[in-house]
Design an enzyme around this catalytic site. Structure first.
Site, PDB file in Angstrom:
ATOM      1  CE  LYS A  22      20.436 -25.642  44.019  1.00 44.23           C
ATOM      2  NZ  LYS A  22      20.515 -27.161  43.862  1.00 44.23           N
ATOM      3  CG  ASN A  23      24.062 -26.915  43.437  1.00 49.48           C
ATOM      4  OD1 ASN A  23      23.402 -26.937  44.230  1.00 49.48           O
ATOM      5  ND2 ASN A  23      24.109 -27.052  42.150  1.00 49.48           N
ATOM      6  CB  CYS A 116      14.718 -36.042  41.649  1.00 55.04           C
ATOM      7  SG  CYS A 116      16.160 -35.886  40.423  1.00 55.04           S
ATOM      8  NE  ARG A 121      20.258 -36.067  40.943  1.00 55.76           N
ATOM      9  CZ  ARG A 121      20.181 -34.838  41.433  1.00 55.76           C
ATOM     10  NH1 ARG A 121      19.106 -34.326  41.529  1.00 55.76           N
ATOM     11  NH2 ARG A 121      21.309 -34.080  41.804  1.00 55.76           N
ATOM     12  CG  ASP A 308      23.318 -27.730  37.591  1.00 53.48           C
ATOM     13  OD1 ASP A 308      23.920 -27.494  38.562  1.00 53.48           O
ATOM     14  OD2 ASP A 308      22.817 -28.743  37.196  1.00 53.48           O
ATOM     15  CB  ILE A 330      25.513 -34.815  33.456  1.00 58.24           C
ATOM     16  CG1 ILE A 330      26.380 -34.075  32.812  1.00 58.24           C
ATOM     17  CG2 ILE A 330      25.500 -34.949  35.039  1.00 58.24           C
ATOM     18  CD1 ILE A 330      27.912 -34.546  33.243  1.00 58.24           C
ATOM     19  NE  ARG A 400      14.523 -28.323  45.345  1.00 56.72           N
ATOM     20  CZ  ARG A 400      14.912 -29.800  45.279  1.00 56.72           C
ATOM     21  NH1 ARG A 400      14.076 -30.524  44.540  1.00 56.72           N
ATOM     22  NH2 ARG A 400      15.881 -29.983  45.618  1.00 56.72           N
TER      23      ARG A 400
END
Ligand code: EPZ
Length: 421
Positions: A22-23, A116, A121, A308, A330, A400
């Site tokens: 996805k990224n 979010c 962010r 992640d 992070i 997602r």
């Protein structure tokens, strides 16, 4: 809203096919705005975030043709270089259209992405970098309005933090800027290398991909290209943690050499997980231990331990021998899964930017609430490890970033199903 129901306690046995990343797909799709020639992409994962980006590109007058894991995008001059709040709020990676629009058309109006579940962010690093390239910004009514007098100018840009998105936005913009751009302290994630490789296939002049110094010499025009998206290392890592937590033996397929090496490096510290490269596209993972060693880990920009995978690791360590300390460096609020794990009887608490987890023999199924993408996958792992029934609500968060996760797991002996809501 769909739910996922799991009856835990079973070892995982079988084969899991890993989808495209996805990224990597999201910035590469945004890069299609840099040319009016066709960009033909394959290994595109079937995810709601991908559909959100396609919707945004359509709103910017791109022609889209999607057939299963293939997407053809042909960008044309947008009627207005406008990315609406409606579209950007759903998926913050939409902000990655800013660089391509500024570079191609000299102006753009993009909604501020907003915060979010995992943090505020901000996008200050993106904007400061573009200002170095000659962009003037105005923030009005929740929108970033950027204008360039003539063309973007190449510049030396030192990032105060190895921001993945800022590196990607600036990298894309620099490909059509006048002159040379040097991004210092650039993020080094594999997904940025994937974006850079696609840009080079389009005719961009880029060097230093994967290092902290990326050099781009602007060109007049970019062409179309065919590109296969890299496999998703975070999806793969999520399943590796599931095997550690549940024990069993699983083969992950549809990988590539680089992702396999990255997974072997990332998981080398987990001595109770036996990872063996089978060939250039698959690894075999085995864990026979009911109880495994605890760990002390801090998330860091690549090549450090990925943020992640932090929530997924936390879920697994609820059943480790001893106490684990996991520090999230992070994001400022990436512990939304902790309260849910506590509902399962886990002995886990938050202390500043750390979670302290005292491993226990058992955790128990419960009704849980998903809050964000990776927290949701952490609850899936906890449900697979728990005794009894777990029901996870609001699984749209999961959709997602994980393609058919319940199908992939049920093919590996897991008792898991989706309940359509
Ligand atoms: C990308 O987000 C990923 N998303 C994230 O994955 C990932 O967690 C993150 O990189 C870190 O690896 C995509 O690639 C679509 P950052 P991004 O800019 O680009 C601060 C997932 O689960 N920051 O590296 O937004 C920021 O607040 C998602 O798949 C600024 O302060 O990450 C954060 O604390 C979640 N100012 C930190 O840097 C800025 O201008 C990392 O952000 C930009 C960022």
């Amino acid at each position: 809203m769909d739910k996922i129901e799991i009856f835990g306690g079973k070892p995982l046995v079988g084969t899991i096919s890993i989808s495209g990343a996805k990224n990597a797909a999201l910035p590469i799709m945004a890069a299609s705005l840099l040319t009016n020639n066709e960009i033909k992409l394959s290994n595109i994962p079937n995810l709601s975030d991908i559909n959100s980006m396609l919707k945004l590109l359509k709103s910017l007058n791109s022609n889209i043709c999607k057939k299963s894991e293939k997407v053809i995008i042909k960008s044309q001059k947008p009627k207005s270089n406008f990315a609406s709040y409606e579209l950007v709020r759903k998926m913050r990676a939409s902000f990655l259209v800013l660089g391509p629009l500024l570079s191609r058309y000299g102006e753009a109006k993009v909604s501020l992405p907003g915060g979010c579940a995992i943090g505020a962010r901000p996008i200050d690093i993106h904007l400061k970098g573009f200002e170095k390239m000659g962009v003037n910004f105005e923030i009005k009514d929740g929108y970033v309005i950027g204008k360039v007098k003539k063309n973007l100018k190449g510049a030396q840009i030192s990032l105060p933090f190895k921001s993945v998105g800022a590196t990607e936005n600036l990298l894309m913009a620099a490909t059509l800027a006048e002159g040379k751009t040097i991004i210092v302290n650039a993020a080094q994630e594999p997904e940025i290398i994937d974006l850079g490789r696609c840009l080079k296939l389009m005719g961009a002049k880029v060097s230093g991909l994967g290092t902290s110094k990326i050099i781009i010499s602007g060109v007049k025009k970019l062409m179309g290209c065919n590109y296969k998206i890299m496999p998703d290392r975070i999806e793969a890592g999520t399943y590796l943690f599931a095997v550690l937590g549940c024990s069993g033996s699983v083969e992950l397929v549809n990988l590539n050499n680089e992702v396999i090496q990255n997974l072997i490096d990332t998981f080398a510290q987990f001595k109770d997980l036996d990872l063996v490269k089978k060939n250039n596209t698959s690894i075999f993972v085995k864990s026979s231990k009911k109880i495994f060693e605890s760990v002390n880990i801090k998330t860091l920009p690549f090549p450090g331990f990925p943020t992640d995978l932090q929530a997924q690791l936390s879920a697994v360590m609820t059943r480790a021998k001893g106490t684990s300390i996991i520090e999230e460096s992070i994001f400022e609020n990436r512990f939304m899964h902790v309260a849910e794990l506590r509902r399962m009887g886990a002995n886990i608490l938050i202390k500043g930017s750390r979670v302290i987890i005292k491993g226990k023999k058992k955790i128990f199924g419960a009704q849980l609430m998903a809050t964000d993408l990776r927290a949701s996958s952490s609850l899936i792992i906890a449900g697979l490890m728990a005794e009894g029934k777990t029901t996870i609500n609001r699984v749209y968060h999961l959709d997602r970033g994980y393609e058919k996760i319940e199908k992939k797991l049920s093919k590996c002996n897991a008792n898991i199903k989706r309940i359509k809501g």
